[in-house]
Design a protein around this motif. Structure first.
Motif, PDB file in Angstrom:
ATOM      1  N   ARG A 160       0.844  -1.209   0.000  1.00  0.00           N
ATOM      2  CA  ARG A 160       0.000   0.000   0.000  1.00  0.00           C
ATOM      3  C   ARG A 160       0.875   1.254   0.000  1.00  0.00           C
ATOM      4  O   ARG A 160       0.647   2.177  -0.787  1.00  0.00           O
ATOM      5  N   GLU A 161       1.890   1.235   0.875  1.00  0.00           N
ATOM      6  CA  GLU A 161       2.774   2.405   0.955  1.00  0.00           C
ATOM      7  C   GLU A 161       3.522   2.604  -0.355  1.00  0.00           C
ATOM      8  O   GLU A 161       3.656   3.735  -0.847  1.00  0.00           O
ATOM      9  N   SER A 162       3.994   1.474  -0.923  1.00  0.00           N
ATOM     10  CA  SER A 162       4.737   1.558  -2.194  1.00  0.00           C
ATOM     11  C   SER A 162       3.840   2.094  -3.295  1.00  0.00           C
ATOM     12  O   SER A 162       4.253   2.944  -4.102  1.00  0.00           O
ATOM     13  N   LEU A 163       2.614   1.591  -3.330  1.00  0.00           N
ATOM     14  CA  LEU A 163       1.659   2.040  -4.343  1.00  0.00           C
ATOM     15  C   LEU A 163       1.384   3.533  -4.199  1.00  0.00           C
ATOM     16  O   LEU A 163       1.336   4.265  -5.190  1.00  0.00           O
ATOM     17  N   ARG A 164       1.218   3.920  -2.947  1.00  0.00           N
ATOM     18  CA  ARG A 164       0.917   5.334  -2.679  1.00  0.00           C
ATOM     19  C   ARG A 164       2.073   6.216  -3.185  1.00  0.00           C
ATOM     20  O   ARG A 164       1.864   7.241  -3.816  1.00  0.00           O
ATOM     21  N   ARG A 165       3.331   5.730  -2.863  1.00  0.00           N
ATOM     22  CA  ARG A 165       4.492   6.511  -3.288  1.00  0.00           C
ATOM     23  C   ARG A 165       4.618   6.514  -4.813  1.00  0.00           C
ATOM     24  O   ARG A 165       4.903   7.535  -5.422  1.00  0.00           O
ATOM     25  N   THR A 166       4.415   5.317  -5.420  1.00  0.00           N
ATOM     26  CA  THR A 166       4.637   5.191  -6.862  1.00  0.00           C
ATOM     27  C   THR A 166       3.585   5.936  -7.664  1.00  0.00           C
ATOM     28  O   THR A 166       3.901   6.615  -8.646  1.00  0.00           O
ATOM     29  N   THR A 167       2.322   5.827  -7.256  1.00  0.00           N
ATOM     30  CA  THR A 167       1.242   6.396  -8.076  1.00  0.00           C
ATOM     31  C   THR A 167       0.823   7.776  -7.609  1.00  0.00           C
ATOM     32  O   THR A 167       0.123   8.486  -8.337  1.00  0.00           O
ATOM     33  N   GLY A 168       1.219   8.129  -6.403  1.00  0.00           N
ATOM     34  CA  GLY A 168       0.795   9.403  -5.854  1.00  0.00           C
ATOM     35  C   GLY A 168      -0.686   9.436  -5.527  1.00  0.00           C
ATOM     36  O   GLY A 168      -1.290  10.489  -5.392  1.00  0.00           O
ATOM     37  N   THR A 169      -1.287   8.293  -5.441  1.00  0.00           N
ATOM     38  CA  THR A 169      -2.716   8.220  -5.120  1.00  0.00           C
ATOM     39  C   THR A 169      -2.913   7.342  -3.901  1.00  0.00           C
ATOM     40  O   THR A 169      -1.971   6.734  -3.384  1.00  0.00           O
ATOM     41  N   ASP A 170      -4.150   7.306  -3.501  1.00  0.00           N
ATOM     42  CA  ASP A 170      -4.493   6.369  -2.424  1.00  0.00           C
ATOM     43  C   ASP A 170      -5.859   5.771  -2.766  1.00  0.00           C
ATOM     44  O   ASP A 170      -6.557   6.269  -3.657  1.00  0.00           O
ATOM     45  N   PRO A 171      -6.255   4.760  -2.102  1.00  0.00           N
ATOM     46  CA  PRO A 171      -7.492   4.061  -2.487  1.00  0.00           C
ATOM     47  C   PRO A 171      -8.717   4.960  -2.431  1.00  0.00           C
ATOM     48  O   PRO A 171      -9.573   4.885  -3.311  1.00  0.00           O
ATOM     49  N   GLU A 172      -8.744   5.845  -1.428  1.00  0.00           N
ATOM     50  CA  GLU A 172      -9.933   6.694  -1.275  1.00  0.00           C
ATOM     51  C   GLU A 172     -10.062   7.638  -2.491  1.00  0.00           C
ATOM     52  O   GLU A 172     -11.138   7.791  -3.066  1.00  0.00           O
ATOM     53  N   THR A 173      -8.913   8.224  -2.857  1.00  0.00           N
ATOM     54  CA  THR A 173      -8.912   9.142  -4.001  1.00  0.00           C
ATOM     55  C   THR A 173      -9.335   8.407  -5.262  1.00  0.00           C
ATOM     56  O   THR A 173     -10.163   8.899  -6.042  1.00  0.00           O
ATOM     57  N   MET A 174      -8.718   7.215  -5.446  1.00  0.00           N
ATOM     58  CA  MET A 174      -9.014   6.458  -6.664  1.00  0.00           C
ATOM     59  C   MET A 174     -10.477   6.057  -6.705  1.00  0.00           C
ATOM     60  O   MET A 174     -11.108   6.053  -7.768  1.00  0.00           O
ATOM     61  N   ARG A 175     -11.016   5.750  -5.539  1.00  0.00           N
ATOM     62  CA  ARG A 175     -12.422   5.348  -5.474  1.00  0.00           C
ATOM     63  C   ARG A 175     -13.306   6.553  -5.861  1.00  0.00           C
ATOM     64  O   ARG A 175     -14.237   6.440  -6.658  1.00  0.00           O
ATOM     65  N   ALA A 176     -12.945   7.761  -5.301  1.00  0.00           N
ATOM     66  CA  ALA A 176     -13.724   8.963  -5.598  1.00  0.00           C
ATOM     67  C   ALA A 176     -13.641   9.316  -7.078  1.00  0.00           C
ATOM     68  O   ALA A 176     -14.637   9.674  -7.705  1.00  0.00           O
ATOM     69  N   LEU A 177     -12.400   9.147  -7.636  1.00  0.00           N
ATOM     70  CA  LEU A 177     -12.223   9.443  -9.055  1.00  0.00           C
ATOM     71  C   LEU A 177     -13.050   8.499  -9.926  1.00  0.00           C
ATOM     72  O   LEU A 177     -13.658   8.927 -10.921  1.00  0.00           O
ATOM     73  N   ALA A 178     -13.036   7.238  -9.528  1.00  0.00           N
ATOM     74  CA  ALA A 178     -13.796   6.250 -10.299  1.00  0.00           C
ATOM     75  C   ALA A 178     -15.274   6.589 -10.264  1.00  0.00           C
ATOM     76  O   ALA A 178     -15.974   6.513 -11.294  1.00  0.00           O
TER      77      ALA A 178
END
Lengths: 154, 255
Positions: free
Chosen positions: B188-206
């Motif tokens: 999760r931390e790696s994903l957050r660092r790599t993509t600059g996003t987090d699940p909540e943001t991605m969910r809202a964007l979707a």
């Protein structure tokens, strides 16, 4: 009718008259005697006496105490027994039980097994010429010992 | 472009073909986050399930221990009863000997005198024989029961071993679930660092993309049926923030 007890052994049934059969007991511990014939199992302490024990079969649970003339004799090796009055056998000595002749047990022959002179010389230090039974063997053994040591025989 | 009517601009912007790669990246990131969330949920469920299994196994071990204790107590009691039955057997055998001696004594007496003794002897012997037989049957049955109890004891011991092994496996599974949860946290931390996003943001964007697609579909349906001015006046208050955002992004792209 003859009163007595019929002993049932693996080798057959045998009748012992009530005049000879004294008492039936659970078999006590039997002490073997070195050199004794196979059918003489040894001696046992029963009814306050040391009694020689002979066998007519393999079972060791019961012992029939018999008076053979003046001697007491224990008989073992029977699985079952039936006491009471029985009709006489159609032939010879013995009785008839459920239509079958049952011979009388040859107690005198069994007692003769106890004659020490017939045993192996390893048994009881037997000597020839004197008829000894288990009951008087210790007396005769003592007298033999006295003779051997030069003491006068009583 | 600044002179263009806002509603036209909106439609143009909304209908503008999005750049393929960023959209793809966004979808992939969203999928990644969804998969990550699913993995986290599953691993958490596994951890909870292993805890429940361990708890149930502990209860089961307690119950099995109780059964083992009872089986041992029954086996011990059965052994005592077996000894008692052996003594009963011996008593009947002695009674049978007594009856035979009574009969022998009766047979020794003159005829007539010994008759009562003979009768009693026969009767007692018959009962003693029946008692001996029953005692023997009971002894045999108790022998079988003792054998069965021994087998139950062995089965219970085997169950205890199995339960112990299952507890160990459950503990290992729990530990693995904890490790997996920690690893997912790192992912999760790696994903957050790599993509600059987090699940909540991605969910809202979707969700926003979903709503936008629905809006475009609705506008497509209205096209030609309702005056555009009416559409624009109804939609303007709601979509103005979006228009500003899209205009800003468009300016950025143009620059």
């Amino acid at each position: 009718m003859r009163g007595g007890i019929v002993l049932r052994a693996a080798s057959g049934s045998f009748f012992v008259p009530a005049t000879v059969a004294r008492e039936l007991r659970t078999a006590p511990e039997i002490t073997r005697i070195l050199g004794a014939p196979e059918d003489v199992l040894g001696v046992a302490l029963t009814a306050g006496e040391v009694v020689p024990v002979v066998r007519i079969g393999v079972d060791r649970r019961l012992l029939l105490l018999c008076s053979v003339q003046d001697d007491l004799l224990g008989v073992v090796g029977f699985e079952g027994a039936r006491a009471g009055l029985f009709p006489e056998a159609s032939e010879g000595l013995g009785v008839s039980v459920d239509g079958h002749d049952v011979p009388e047990l040859a107690l005198v022959e069994l007692r003769d097994l106890l004659v020490v002179d017939r045993w192996s010389t390893r048994g009881l230090g037997a000597t020839t010429g004197e008829r000894r039974t288990l009951r008087n063997a210790h007396v005769l053994a003592e007298s033999t010992s006295d003779r051997g040591s030069g003491r006068r025989e009583p | 472009m600044a002179d263009e009517k806002p509603q036209r601009r909106l439609l143009r912007l909304l209908r503008r073909r999005p750049k393929a790669k960023p959209a793809r990246d966004s979808a992939d990131q969203n999928s990644l986050w969804i998969a990550h969330e699913r993995a986290v949920t599953s691993v958490r469920e596994v951890g909870e399930a292993t805890q429940r299994i361990a708890s149930n196994l502990a209860k089961q071990r307690g119950a099995v221990d109780g059964i083992a204790d009872r089986a041992r107590a029954i086996a011990s009691r059965s052994s005592e009863l077996s000894q008692s039955l052996r003594r009963v057997h011996e008593v009947f055998e002695r009674l049978a000997v007594l009856a035979l001696n009574a009969s022998l004594e009766g047979a020794r007496q003159p005829e007539g005198v010994g008759q009562p003794l003979l009768l009693i002897g026969d009767e007692v012997r018959s009962h003693a024989a029946r008692g001996t037989e029953l005692a023997r049957e009971l002894e045999s049955a108790f022998g079988d029961v003792t054998g069965e109890l021994a087998q139950i004891g062995a089965s219970v011991e085997s169950t205890k071993d199995t339960s112990h092994e299952a507890s160990s496996e459950s503990a290992r599974a729990g530990s693995a679930a904890s490790n997996a949860e920690r690893a997912l946290q790192e992912v999760r931390e790696s994903l957050r660092r790599t993509t600059g996003t987090d699940p909540e943001t991605m969910r809202a964007l979707a969700e926003a993309a979903e709503h936008a697609r629905a809006l475009v579909t609705s506008l497509g349906t209205l096209s030609g049926k309702v005056p555009e001015g009416l559409v624009a006046s109804v939609l303007r208050p709601a979509v103005e923030p979006l228009l500003r955002l899209l205009a800003y992004e468009s300016d950025e792209d143009d620059s």
